[in-house]
Write an enzyme that holds these catalytic residues in place. Structure first.
Site, PDB file in Angstrom:
ATOM      1  N   GLY B 155       7.644   8.709   0.574  1.00 60.65           N
ATOM      2  CA  GLY B 155       7.910  10.162   0.691  1.00 60.65           C
ATOM      3  C   GLY B 155       8.508  10.595  -0.697  1.00 60.65           C
ATOM      4  N   ASN B 179       4.282   3.289  -0.558  1.00 59.56           N
ATOM      5  CA  ASN B 179       4.223   1.809  -0.063  1.00 59.56           C
ATOM      6  C   ASN B 179       4.548   1.612   1.534  1.00 59.56           C
ATOM      7  OD1 ASN B 179       6.895   2.915  -0.419  1.00 59.56           O
ATOM      8  ND2 ASN B 179       7.720   0.945  -0.598  1.00 59.56           N
TER       9      ASN B 179
END
Lengths: 304, 304, 304
Positions: B155, B179
């Site tokens: 984020g 990721n």
């Protein structure tokens, strides 16, 4: 106030001599070799564009010669579209090289005087001609090579973007890009689509917002032009690239090109009138008119 | 169990002092220059984000200061959206720089504790806040620059991706990337769309499947960040880039940005509730909850 | 004239020994570790493809061994699809490496004899098999790695493009590309979509029109292959890359892969019958048949 003319009316007006259509098709796929050639090279010209067709190679050259800066006004665009359509329909012609007869400038883009202080009808006619130029070029069945021998901002860059291949003189003083935002105006969606198809979404997003003009070496680095050569080698290189593309069977190449560009072409075709109305309402805004007037005055001062 | 709050309710709750709206608009296209400035710099802060607006330049800085790692929990996201909306509506503000007040970390991304062992209503409220942050940032009329002064996974990377320009400290110990896959979760389609718009389809396909985190130099190589500078030059560089973008007329730049991002923005707007339901049903799976608990325990062990 | 066979009929015919389905799933996300392994490596083969499954790693290798050039005829494609489906349904298998057992050639692409002088029914059956191969590969839940140990034109390149990762022997004599246009035929839209997803729109537009075959180093430069290694290191590298991809939880990786490829997959699924009819009507043209016959004669002369 001039009423909008159809392309046919413009052709009638233009006085460009029609090319005789000869049943030549050598080099085109799945067709018979031609008879002996009587005329190795034909030329025709109107006012703003010099067209030469070398029948031995099937390659035409369109040289922009509209001083001072090959700006794309209504007359230029009309002549451009008529010339291109003639070549498109001439079976002797399989490819066209676009270049400039004016030193240091390929084309300065859309003529601002066409967008300033004119009637709604004029704006509509002008914008339709810009669309027409793009539609014809981006969907051309011919191999199209831009030999960019000078600066090429805004609409000049667009012409180059519609070609199959872009070669630019490696002079860092020559720049290219869609710099509309610098003038306070917005490149329409089909300029943007063509740009994204060439340089990808991220470079387009950044460049269009900043109205970036790139010196030739930088333009080459991210693929806005395909190749740089010394200016004196430009025409020779364009001919060599053209020969490479013409070595392919026309039919397969044309279908492939159409497959790659169809989505973007269809989008303008589907929204053409709406796009004209958008242009008119945008350009008619007093704030935009003011910006353009200021820009033109700045240009005038530069000259004097 | 907290019922979902509207943004208005959250604003009422948040206690952030509203910025007085001054009729300033210098630098904005087609508007008059401002009167004399009384307050050269205003600051307001709540708990997690420090906002400074330099009225002389029209540039705000939002500094994330939510220890230990600027994770994006519901409180952070709410404060972020409220602060951003204030700036968006403040005519004195034309651009915003996002950066971190915490050493070595820009933002660690979505707070896992918000996704673990909570109620369905909480998941819905949290996910709506994540969507809101993305929608506001990706559609912002302001120039948005990320000054990434630390690692920025998941984020955190998304926040950077929503900006117009990303500058990162050239420290190879700082990494950035989406990721999510490493944690056994899946980046939603609008994370993916934003990523594809930035780095292209192939890099996105590979990176998202591998959940790749890239050291700053590598991230720069394929365009995930636009520029690297020594960490001590980061804020100065961000200001310089901002000035370059603000030199453009706002109106043309905003319309261009909207044209580039509209398709991707519209897609989430059209599927927002569905996307929330997808998130809830995915995150509520026992297998996913187990993965997240294991991940949090691993993080706790690392600390101690 | 052979009637079209269903995949089931082809499986029945093929004589490939079915893999016993063992309830193994170690390495798959959210499942229990397996019991002790009895068979560390199982192999099965039919005529054209050698399949080895290493149960300790969960990685299968499919080696093309259809002399002289691994051309994709109907038998090859049928065997390919059956083998792949077996692996797909084998919980012991999480990844597959595609490579060639024939020196200097990965695969020469679609077998021209299948497209020349055959019945409409045969063309339909053949084309459906090509589609099936692409659909299975591009949507595979397994990690797919191409170890391109020789030249890989046209359909051979397509197989590589469907994989998650492409490693190529760094021999500049080995070339790869979608060179259909060179033969006077057109790559179908789903070849094109796969290519655009890998190298971007501009490289695809230019390469497909020119039918470009790129030596390995050039193919690597613009991302048509991900990595070059000396030929003797190719299998070792493929195993290392596979291990890296298998380190991710399958579930998140699979959902991410599906999200990236869904639009392009859906497009063929929606237009599959239409695409077959297009192929038949194109390939049945006398001009195309003539081109292909000439091409085959040229190949025969080259050999002798």
């Amino acid at each position: 106030m001039a009423a909008a003319l159809t392309l046919a009316q413009r052709i009638a007006r233009s006085g460009v001599l029609p090319l005789c259509r000869r049943p030549l098709a050598w080099g085109r796929a799945h067709q018979e070799p031609p008879g002996p050639l009587l005329t190795p090279c034909r030329a025709f010209s109107n006012n703003k564009i010099l067209v030469e067709l070398d029948e031995s190679s099937g390659v035409a050259t369109m040289k922009f010669k509209s001083p001072p800066v090959n700006s794309l006004n209504l007359d230029f665009l009309t002549e451009f579209c008529i010339s291109l359509e003639k070549l498109e329909n001439d079976r002797a012609c399989r490819g066209v090289i676009l270049t400039s007869a004016i030193p240091k400038i390929f084309s300065s883009g859309l003529d601002i005087t066409e967008m300033c202080g004119k009637s709604t009808e004029h704006y509509a006619e002008f914008w339709r001609a810009v669309q027409e130029m793009w539609l014809q070029m981006y969907s051309s069945n011919m191999v199209t090579v831009a030999a960019v021998n000078g600066s090429s901002p805004a609409g000049g860059c667009l012409i180059a973007l519609t070609c199959d291949y872009r070669i630019m003189a490696e002079n860092p003083k020559f720049s290219i890009g869609l710099n509309e935002a610098q003038l306070g105006i917005v490149a329409p969606f089909w300029f943007k689509d063509t740009f994204v198809n060439t340089v990808g979404h991220r470079v387009a997003e950044r460049s269009l917002q900043l109205g970036s003009l790139y010196p030739a070496p930088e333009a080459h680095r991210f693929g806005l032009v395909d190749e740089l050569v010394p200016e004196e080698k430009l025409q020779e290189k364009a001919a060599a690239v053209m020969a490479q593309w013409l070595a392919l069977p026309d039919h397969a190449r044309q279908l492939t090109k159409s497959m790659m560009r169809k989505a973007v072409l269809d989008r303008l075709v589907a929204h053409r009138e709406e796009d004209i109305q958008n242009f008119i309402s945008f350009i008619s805004k007093e704030s935009i008119q003011k910006s353009l007037r200021m820009y033109m005055e700045m240009l005038k001062k530069k000259k004097s």
